[in-house]
Write a protein that holds these residues in place. Sequence first.
Motif, PDB file in Angstrom:
ATOM      1  N   GLU A 120       8.501  18.173   8.863  1.00  0.00           N
ATOM      2  CA  GLU A 120       9.239  17.884   7.816  1.00  0.00           C
ATOM      3  C   GLU A 120       9.741  17.656   6.404  1.00  0.00           C
ATOM      4  O   GLU A 120       9.891  17.539   5.799  1.00  0.00           O
ATOM      5  CB  GLU A 120       9.582  15.914   8.435  1.00  0.00           C
ATOM      6  CG  GLU A 120      10.208  15.643  10.334  1.00  0.00           C
ATOM      7  CD  GLU A 120      11.120  16.658  10.002  1.00  0.00           C
ATOM      8  OE1 GLU A 120      11.865  16.034   9.499  1.00  0.00           O
ATOM      9  OE2 GLU A 120      11.574  16.598  11.494  1.00  0.00           O
ATOM     10  N   PHE A 121       8.503  17.121   5.756  1.00  0.00           N
ATOM     11  CA  PHE A 121       7.603  17.588   4.773  1.00  0.00           C
ATOM     12  C   PHE A 121       8.010  18.674   4.435  1.00  0.00           C
ATOM     13  O   PHE A 121       8.660  18.692   2.699  1.00  0.00           O
ATOM     14  CB  PHE A 121       6.281  17.356   4.026  1.00  0.00           C
ATOM     15  CG  PHE A 121       5.871  17.661   3.014  1.00  0.00           C
ATOM     16  CD1 PHE A 121       5.767  16.522   2.202  1.00  0.00           C
ATOM     17  CD2 PHE A 121       5.037  18.736   2.835  1.00  0.00           C
ATOM     18  CE1 PHE A 121       5.473  16.543   1.053  1.00  0.00           C
ATOM     19  CE2 PHE A 121       4.743  19.108   1.007  1.00  0.00           C
ATOM     20  CZ  PHE A 121       4.876  17.690   0.340  1.00  0.00           C
ATOM     21  N   ALA A 122       8.260  20.192   4.678  1.00  0.00           N
ATOM     22  CA  ALA A 122       8.349  21.282   4.333  1.00  0.00           C
ATOM     23  C   ALA A 122       9.907  21.645   4.669  1.00  0.00           C
ATOM     24  O   ALA A 122      10.158  21.921   3.289  1.00  0.00           O
ATOM     25  CB  ALA A 122       7.644  22.468   5.118  1.00  0.00           C
ATOM     26  N   LYS A 123      10.654  20.875   5.146  1.00  0.00           N
ATOM     27  CA  LYS A 123      12.095  20.438   5.275  1.00  0.00           C
ATOM     28  C   LYS A 123      12.212  20.355   4.056  1.00  0.00           C
ATOM     29  O   LYS A 123      13.473  20.239   3.707  1.00  0.00           O
ATOM     30  CB  LYS A 123      12.723  20.135   6.900  1.00  0.00           C
ATOM     31  CG  LYS A 123      12.613  21.075   7.915  1.00  0.00           C
ATOM     32  CD  LYS A 123      12.716  20.046   8.859  1.00  0.00           C
ATOM     33  CE  LYS A 123      13.040  21.114  10.288  1.00  0.00           C
ATOM     34  NZ  LYS A 123      13.304  19.894  11.444  1.00  0.00           N
ATOM     35  N   SER A 124      11.788  19.346   3.808  1.00  0.00           N
ATOM     36  CA  SER A 124      12.270  18.389   2.233  1.00  0.00           C
ATOM     37  C   SER A 124      11.825  19.051   0.779  1.00  0.00           C
ATOM     38  O   SER A 124      12.579  18.672   0.318  1.00  0.00           O
ATOM     39  CB  SER A 124      10.995  16.931   2.337  1.00  0.00           C
ATOM     40  OG  SER A 124      10.196  17.496   1.711  1.00  0.00           O
ATOM     41  N   LEU A 125      11.312  20.636   1.632  1.00  0.00           N
ATOM     42  CA  LEU A 125      11.561  20.987   0.073  1.00  0.00           C
ATOM     43  C   LEU A 125      12.325  22.279  -0.093  1.00  0.00           C
ATOM     44  O   LEU A 125      12.057  23.282  -0.477  1.00  0.00           O
ATOM     45  CB  LEU A 125      10.100  21.750  -0.321  1.00  0.00           C
ATOM     46  CG  LEU A 125       8.846  20.732  -0.540  1.00  0.00           C
ATOM     47  CD1 LEU A 125       7.009  20.667  -0.613  1.00  0.00           C
ATOM     48  CD2 LEU A 125       8.859  19.419  -2.030  1.00  0.00           C
ATOM     49  N   GLY A 126      12.874  22.099   0.985  1.00  0.00           N
ATOM     50  CA  GLY A 126      13.503  22.788   1.478  1.00  0.00           C
ATOM     51  C   GLY A 126      13.964  24.385   2.562  1.00  0.00           C
ATOM     52  O   GLY A 126      14.207  25.554   2.114  1.00  0.00           O
ATOM     53  N   ILE A 127      13.050  24.468   3.480  1.00  0.00           N
ATOM     54  CA  ILE A 127      11.949  24.782   4.158  1.00  0.00           C
ATOM     55  C   ILE A 127      13.301  25.047   5.242  1.00  0.00           C
ATOM     56  O   ILE A 127      11.990  23.539   6.210  1.00  0.00           O
ATOM     57  CB  ILE A 127      10.017  25.394   4.367  1.00  0.00           C
ATOM     58  CG1 ILE A 127      10.120  25.484   3.012  1.00  0.00           C
ATOM     59  CG2 ILE A 127      10.383  26.342   5.023  1.00  0.00           C
ATOM     60  CD1 ILE A 127      10.184  26.904   2.562  1.00  0.00           C
ATOM     61  N   TRP A 129       0.840  -1.134  -0.379  1.00  0.00           N
ATOM     62  CA  TRP A 129       0.122   0.071  -0.215  1.00  0.00           C
ATOM     63  C   TRP A 129       1.314   1.152   0.009  1.00  0.00           C
ATOM     64  O   TRP A 129       2.228   1.289   0.489  1.00  0.00           O
ATOM     65  CB  TRP A 129      -0.932   0.150   1.156  1.00  0.00           C
ATOM     66  CG  TRP A 129      -0.293  -0.081   2.320  1.00  0.00           C
ATOM     67  CD1 TRP A 129       0.076  -0.952   3.210  1.00  0.00           C
ATOM     68  CD2 TRP A 129      -0.156   1.259   3.396  1.00  0.00           C
ATOM     69  NE1 TRP A 129       0.789  -0.284   4.538  1.00  0.00           N
ATOM     70  CE2 TRP A 129       0.685   0.583   4.516  1.00  0.00           C
ATOM     71  CE3 TRP A 129      -0.498   2.358   3.251  1.00  0.00           C
ATOM     72  CZ2 TRP A 129       0.465   1.681   5.837  1.00  0.00           C
ATOM     73  CZ3 TRP A 129      -0.304   3.684   4.216  1.00  0.00           C
ATOM     74  CH2 TRP A 129       0.566   2.736   5.413  1.00  0.00           C
ATOM     75  N   ALA A 130       0.266   2.874  -0.812  1.00  0.00           N
ATOM     76  CA  ALA A 130       0.995   3.374  -0.671  1.00  0.00           C
ATOM     77  C   ALA A 130       0.391   4.347   0.076  1.00  0.00           C
ATOM     78  O   ALA A 130      -0.307   4.732   1.159  1.00  0.00           O
ATOM     79  CB  ALA A 130       0.621   3.903  -1.666  1.00  0.00           C
ATOM     80  N   HIS A 131       2.289   5.106   1.300  1.00  0.00           N
ATOM     81  CA  HIS A 131       2.267   5.927   2.313  1.00  0.00           C
ATOM     82  C   HIS A 131       2.507   7.250   1.871  1.00  0.00           C
ATOM     83  O   HIS A 131       3.715   6.963   1.213  1.00  0.00           O
ATOM     84  CB  HIS A 131       3.335   5.039   3.345  1.00  0.00           C
ATOM     85  CG  HIS A 131       2.816   6.342   4.536  1.00  0.00           C
ATOM     86  ND1 HIS A 131       3.791   7.067   4.480  1.00  0.00           N
ATOM     87  CD2 HIS A 131       2.100   6.499   5.479  1.00  0.00           C
ATOM     88  CE1 HIS A 131       4.140   7.937   5.662  1.00  0.00           C
ATOM     89  NE2 HIS A 131       2.682   7.404   6.317  1.00  0.00           N
ATOM     90  N   MET A 132       1.801   8.334   1.632  1.00  0.00           N
ATOM     91  CA  MET A 132       2.240   9.590   1.299  1.00  0.00           C
ATOM     92  C   MET A 132       2.469  10.117   2.848  1.00  0.00           C
ATOM     93  O   MET A 132       1.994  10.334   3.381  1.00  0.00           O
ATOM     94  CB  MET A 132       1.249   9.555   0.550  1.00  0.00           C
ATOM     95  CG  MET A 132       1.261   9.489  -1.287  1.00  0.00           C
ATOM     96  SD  MET A 132       0.449  10.646  -2.358  1.00  0.00           S
ATOM     97  CE  MET A 132      -1.197  11.245  -0.929  1.00  0.00           C
ATOM     98  N   PRO A 133       3.855  11.168   2.507  1.00  0.00           N
ATOM     99  CA  PRO A 133       3.972  12.002   4.044  1.00  0.00           C
ATOM    100  C   PRO A 133       3.442  12.989   3.915  1.00  0.00           C
ATOM    101  O   PRO A 133       2.503  13.819   3.168  1.00  0.00           O
ATOM    102  CB  PRO A 133       5.094  13.186   3.032  1.00  0.00           C
ATOM    103  CG  PRO A 133       5.052  12.962   1.879  1.00  0.00           C
ATOM    104  CD  PRO A 133       5.202  11.581   1.342  1.00  0.00           C
ATOM    105  N   GLU A 134       2.704  12.835   5.501  1.00  0.00           N
ATOM    106  CA  GLU A 134       2.069  14.243   5.456  1.00  0.00           C
ATOM    107  C   GLU A 134       2.372  15.675   5.783  1.00  0.00           C
ATOM    108  O   GLU A 134       3.956  15.735   5.086  1.00  0.00           O
ATOM    109  CB  GLU A 134       1.438  14.344   7.850  1.00  0.00           C
ATOM    110  CG  GLU A 134       1.471  12.761   7.755  1.00  0.00           C
ATOM    111  CD  GLU A 134       0.162  12.240   7.505  1.00  0.00           C
ATOM    112  OE1 GLU A 134      -0.526  13.294   7.528  1.00  0.00           O
ATOM    113  OE2 GLU A 134      -0.180  10.703   6.798  1.00  0.00           O
ATOM    114  N   VAL A 135       1.840  16.835   5.161  1.00  0.00           N
ATOM    115  CA  VAL A 135       2.394  17.690   5.173  1.00  0.00           C
ATOM    116  C   VAL A 135       2.094  18.687   6.328  1.00  0.00           C
ATOM    117  O   VAL A 135       1.669  18.832   7.330  1.00  0.00           O
ATOM    118  CB  VAL A 135       0.695  18.488   5.010  1.00  0.00           C
ATOM    119  CG1 VAL A 135       1.347  19.855   4.661  1.00  0.00           C
ATOM    120  CG2 VAL A 135       0.628  17.923   3.561  1.00  0.00           C
ATOM    121  N   ASP A 136       3.525  18.334   6.730  1.00  0.00           N
ATOM    122  CA  ASP A 136       3.928  18.594   8.126  1.00  0.00           C
ATOM    123  C   ASP A 136       5.368  19.254   8.115  1.00  0.00           C
ATOM    124  O   ASP A 136       6.240  19.526   6.852  1.00  0.00           O
ATOM    125  CB  ASP A 136       4.044  17.531   9.533  1.00  0.00           C
ATOM    126  CG  ASP A 136       5.034  16.812   8.918  1.00  0.00           C
ATOM    127  OD1 ASP A 136       5.614  16.281   8.276  1.00  0.00           O
ATOM    128  OD2 ASP A 136       4.664  14.985   9.549  1.00  0.00           O
TER     129      ASP A 136
END
Length: 449
Positions: free
Chosen positions: A264-271, A255-262
């Motif tokens: 850690e997710f923001a940091k992965s986008l360079g924030i 099953w597919a697990h997508m990251p939560e919008v938190d």
Amino acid sequence: MATAVETLDKLERRITITLPLADVRAEVEKRLKIRARTAKAPGFRPGKVPMKMVEAQYGYQVETEVLNDKVGRAFNEAAAENNLRVAGFPKIEPKTGEGVGEGAVAFDATFEVYPDVKIGDLSTVEVEKVKTDVTDAEIDKTIEILRKQRVHYHVKGEQGAHGDGGADLTAQNGDRVTIDFVGKIDGVEFQGGKAEDFVFVLGEGRMLPEFEAATIGLKVGESKTFPLNFPADYHGKDVAGKTAEFAITLKKLEWAHMPEVDAEFAKSLGIADGDIGKMRADIKSNLEREVGNRVKAKTKDSVMDALIKVAELDVPNALVEQDTERLAEMTRQDMAQRGMNVKDMPFPPDLFKAQAERRVRLGLILAEVVKANKLEATADQVKAQVEDFAQSYEDPQQVVKYYYSDRRRLAEVEALVLEENVVNYVLGKAKVTEKTVSFDELMGNTAQA
């Protein structure tokens, strides 16, 4: 000496170039003597080869070089004397018979000249200017895309840090499956119809609909046999339009697990600090930049179409042929870079001629509008455009240096600025209608929305 310019057609001209044979022979002799200083031949030391042997070995080549140089120089002088703007390269052919004096050699140079370009009344043309807003919906949709790009999979039913995927242990859309399959037509296996440990994600459309439908609902270890009708236009010609019987066995289900919008997710986008608000603002800024570029492109296309309609000119065939060859070569190089074998692939000129004709026509029109209205790109405009390009990169200053370190790169920016100057000039004169288009329509995503 060049004769008067003959007009053969709207843009086609001819000049006859006459050269005294004595001048040609004198120059040939002079160059052969220079060549003799270093000439080599069996049995002779370098520079000691008899002149007759030098003439026999290099005479034709040197004579051709002399004629090319003298004819080229005479043609350029004649074009300058007659204020001719030559389009492309002249076709040079030897001339014989009447008109060629004794002790002379003559050539006809046939060529095209640049046309007069007449720009009509711009106040009568209609230009469509598009407008698109970036809303929270577009930001949310982009975040979903970014989440899907970071998806990872877990075995269904196995407890982990993100759960077990739920109680339903059957294959469903969005799940990643690993299967074995065998396909047969009239009881015989066919090439490409068998695989082991084949992995794909249900619902992505990678497999034919009947294949996916048969996989949905299976549990690990279960098998199913089903008929599959290959479309008549299927890429595999051996099976196109035929019906096969497939047997599949599901070996693994994830099953597919997508990251939560938190954070850690923001940091992965360079924030760096993980601030969600900053992340959304950054996404919005990037979307607005992309929207701005596409809006400009659509408006520019509308302006160019309007200019073509209002301008009167004849297009030099020589320039169209040159651009046709350039487009064909660019296509060849692009396909080669994509790993395609283009060595023996034909590139008929007709494939590129219409595009080349439009490009040449627009180039002539733009040049006239720029010249007539003093719309040349300024240094400040070029600098602003380069800095705008640089904003979307991690190290903007390095990007600025990249452009300013190469005159050709800077010339490309200057051309863009010049086009923008023309667009703004025309928008200030024409009948402009604004049209609001949706984000999906602008980005070409209507089919996915």
